[in-house]
Scaffold this active site. Structure first.
Site, mmCIF file in Angstrom:
data_model
loop_
_atom_site.group_PDB
_atom_site.id
_atom_site.type_symbol
_atom_site.label_atom_id
_atom_site.label_comp_id
_atom_site.label_asym_id
_atom_site.label_seq_id
_atom_site.Cartn_x
_atom_site.Cartn_y
_atom_site.Cartn_z
ATOM 1 N N ASP A 37 0.832 -1.394 -0.122
ATOM 2 C CA ASP A 37 0.207 0.164 0.001
ATOM 3 C C ASP A 37 0.926 1.134 0.221
ATOM 4 O OD1 ASP A 37 -1.918 2.051 0.852
ATOM 5 O OD2 ASP A 37 -3.237 0.225 1.070
ATOM 6 N N ASP A 63 3.135 1.721 -4.843
ATOM 7 C CA ASP A 63 2.247 2.532 -5.703
ATOM 8 C C ASP A 63 1.949 1.601 -6.846
ATOM 9 O OD1 ASP A 63 1.228 4.321 -7.345
ATOM 10 O OD2 ASP A 63 2.384 6.057 -6.769
ATOM 11 N N VAL A 64 0.931 1.253 -6.969
ATOM 12 C CA VAL A 64 0.539 0.345 -8.271
ATOM 13 C C VAL A 64 0.720 1.163 -9.531
ATOM 14 C CG1 VAL A 64 -0.822 -1.122 -6.934
ATOM 15 C CG2 VAL A 64 -2.117 0.618 -8.226
ATOM 16 N N ASN A 90 -6.348 -5.361 -5.650
ATOM 17 C CA ASN A 90 -7.386 -4.690 -4.892
ATOM 18 C C ASN A 90 -7.221 -2.976 -5.069
ATOM 19 O OD1 ASN A 90 -9.367 -4.069 -2.687
ATOM 20 N ND2 ASN A 90 -7.677 -3.411 -1.800
ATOM 21 N N TYR A 156 -14.529 6.329 -12.987
ATOM 22 C CA TYR A 156 -14.476 5.027 -12.314
ATOM 23 C C TYR A 156 -15.542 3.993 -12.961
ATOM 24 C CZ TYR A 156 -15.152 2.001 -7.983
ATOM 25 O OH TYR A 156 -15.267 1.038 -7.269
ATOM 26 N N LYS A 160 -14.073 0.114 -14.044
ATOM 27 C CA LYS A 160 -14.849 -0.809 -13.543
ATOM 28 C C LYS A 160 -15.534 -1.762 -14.933
ATOM 29 C CE LYS A 160 -13.349 -0.499 -9.407
ATOM 30 N NZ LYS A 160 -12.129 -1.324 -9.121
HETATM 31 N N1 LIG Z 1 -16.139 -0.119 -0.877
HETATM 32 C C1 LIG Z 1 -16.744 -0.671 -2.027
HETATM 33 O O1 LIG Z 1 -18.180 -0.400 -1.882
HETATM 34 C C2 LIG Z 1 -16.425 -1.097 -3.257
HETATM 35 C C3 LIG Z 1 -17.423 -1.583 -4.014
HETATM 36 C C4 LIG Z 1 -16.940 -2.184 -5.360
HETATM 37 C C5 LIG Z 1 -15.594 -2.166 -5.624
HETATM 38 N N2 LIG Z 1 -14.618 -1.604 -4.840
HETATM 39 C C6 LIG Z 1 -13.322 -1.842 -5.017
HETATM 40 O O2 LIG Z 1 -12.580 -2.468 -4.306
HETATM 41 C C7 LIG Z 1 -11.312 -1.979 -4.097
HETATM 42 C C8 LIG Z 1 -11.059 -1.440 -2.546
HETATM 43 O O3 LIG Z 1 -11.972 -0.527 -2.250
HETATM 44 P P1 LIG Z 1 -12.090 0.000 -0.885
HETATM 45 O O4 LIG Z 1 -13.403 0.491 -0.746
HETATM 46 O O5 LIG Z 1 -11.637 -1.211 0.213
HETATM 47 O O6 LIG Z 1 -11.004 1.211 -0.817
HETATM 48 P P2 LIG Z 1 -10.342 1.965 0.280
HETATM 49 O O7 LIG Z 1 -10.469 3.408 -0.167
HETATM 50 O O8 LIG Z 1 -10.971 1.835 1.675
HETATM 51 O O9 LIG Z 1 -8.985 1.283 -0.035
HETATM 52 C C9 LIG Z 1 -8.104 1.305 -0.859
HETATM 53 C C10 LIG Z 1 -6.717 1.155 -0.628
HETATM 54 O O10 LIG Z 1 -5.772 1.345 -1.728
HETATM 55 C C11 LIG Z 1 -4.866 2.253 -1.608
HETATM 56 N N3 LIG Z 1 -4.290 2.930 -2.694
HETATM 57 C C12 LIG Z 1 -4.759 3.915 -3.289
HETATM 58 N N4 LIG Z 1 -4.259 4.129 -4.239
HETATM 59 C C13 LIG Z 1 -2.923 3.570 -4.313
HETATM 60 C C14 LIG Z 1 -1.987 3.150 -5.339
HETATM 61 N N5 LIG Z 1 -1.757 4.025 -6.268
HETATM 62 N N6 LIG Z 1 -1.079 2.139 -5.033
HETATM 63 C C15 LIG Z 1 -1.293 1.428 -3.949
HETATM 64 N N7 LIG Z 1 -2.440 1.570 -3.047
HETATM 65 C C16 LIG Z 1 -3.071 2.548 -3.284
HETATM 66 C C17 LIG Z 1 -5.432 3.101 -0.416
HETATM 67 O O11 LIG Z 1 -4.155 3.603 0.447
HETATM 68 C C18 LIG Z 1 -6.097 2.247 0.341
HETATM 69 O O12 LIG Z 1 -5.466 1.404 1.440
HETATM 70 C C19 LIG Z 1 -11.176 -0.787 -5.294
HETATM 71 O O13 LIG Z 1 -10.494 -1.240 -6.328
HETATM 72 C C20 LIG Z 1 -12.723 -0.289 -5.247
HETATM 73 O O14 LIG Z 1 -12.985 0.242 -6.494
HETATM 74 C C21 LIG Z 1 -15.149 -1.162 -3.646
#
Ligand SMILES: NC(=O)c1ccc[n+]([C@@H]2O[C@H](COP(=O)([O-])OP(=O)(O)OC[C@H]3O[C@@H](n4cnc5c(N)ncnc54)[C@H](O)[C@@H]3O)[C@@H](O)[C@H]2O)c1
Length: 164
Positions: A37, A63-64, A90, A156, A160
C-alpha cells in the site's frame, strides 16, 4: 487443512478497507501475505496484527501506478517468501465526483493510472512469478459500477466496466 496453506499472495491497497479484510482472511487461511500500500503506518499495523495472531505477513510500500516499483516489490516478495501464488489487484480510487464535462484530463488520468494501469502493471509483473510456480490466481476487483450506470464518478464507471 486451511484453504490457502503456504500460498504466497500479494494484496495491493492492502492497508485499508476490502484489501485489509482480504489480507486478514488470507492469513487466517494459512497464506503468507504481502501487504502492499501507499500507507505505511496502517500497513505495518495490519502486519503486526496478523503476526500476533499466528499468521505470516510483511509490508511493502507500493504505488501500483509506478511500474518500476511494482516490478521491484514483486521480485522482493518472491525473494522473501520463495514464490508467488496469487496477486489480488485491489488498490483502487474513486476519483473526483464531477459530471464528465467538468473533469480535467489530469483528474481522468489519475483514476486510469491507478485503476487501469495499476492492474496491468501488477498482472504483468506477477505472471512470470506465477508461471514459475506452475499456476496461480489473478484477482481483480470490479464493482457494481461495472455493471450498472449511475449519475456519479464517470472515470470510475469506465474503469470498472473494463474489469468486467
Ligand atoms: N467499497 C466499496 O463499496 C467497493 C465496491 C466495489 C468495488 N470496490 C473496489 O474494491 C477495491 C477496494 O476498495 P475499498 O473500498 O476497500 O477502498 P479503500 O479506499 O478503503 O482502500 C483502498 C486502498 O488502496 C490504497 N491505494 C490507493 N491508491 C493506491 C496506489 N496508487 N497504490 C497502492 N495502493 C493504493 C489506499 O491507500 C487504500 O489503502 C477498489 O478497487 C474499489 O474500486 C469497492
Amino acid at each position: 487443512m486451511k484453504r490457502v496453506e503456504n500460498k504466497v499472495v500479494i494484496v495491493t491497497g492492502g492497508a485499508l478497507g476490502i484489501g485489509r479484510e482480504t489480507c486478514l482472511l488470507l492469513a487466517k487461511e494459512g497464506a503468507k501475505v504481502a501487504v502492499t500500500d501507499l500507507l505505511a503506518k496502517e500497513g505495518q499495523e495490519l502486519v503486526e496484527e496478523v503476526n500476533l495472531s499466528g499468521g505470516e505477513a510483511k509490508f511493502w510500500h507500493l504505488d501500483v501506478s509506478d511500474e518500476k516499483e511494482v516490478e521491484k516489490v514483486y521480485a522482493e516478495v518472491v525473494k522473501e517468501f520463495g514464490k508467488l501464488n496469487a496477486t489480488v489487484n485491489n488498490a483502487g480510487i474513486a476519483g473526483v465526483d464531477k459530471p464528465t464535462h467538468d473533469i480535467t484530463e489530469k483528474e481522468w488520468d489519475s483514476v486510469m493510472n491507478v485503476n487501469v494501469k495499476g492492474v496491468f502493471f501488477c498482472t504483468k509483473h506477477a505472471i512470470p512469478h506465477l508461471q514459475k510456480s506452475g499456476n496461480g490466481s489473478i484477482v481483480n476487483l470490479s464493482s457494481i459500477y461495472g455493471l450498472v450506470g449511475a449519475g456519479d464518478l464517470p472515470p470510475y464507471h469506465l474503469q470498472k466496466v473494463q474489469l468486467e
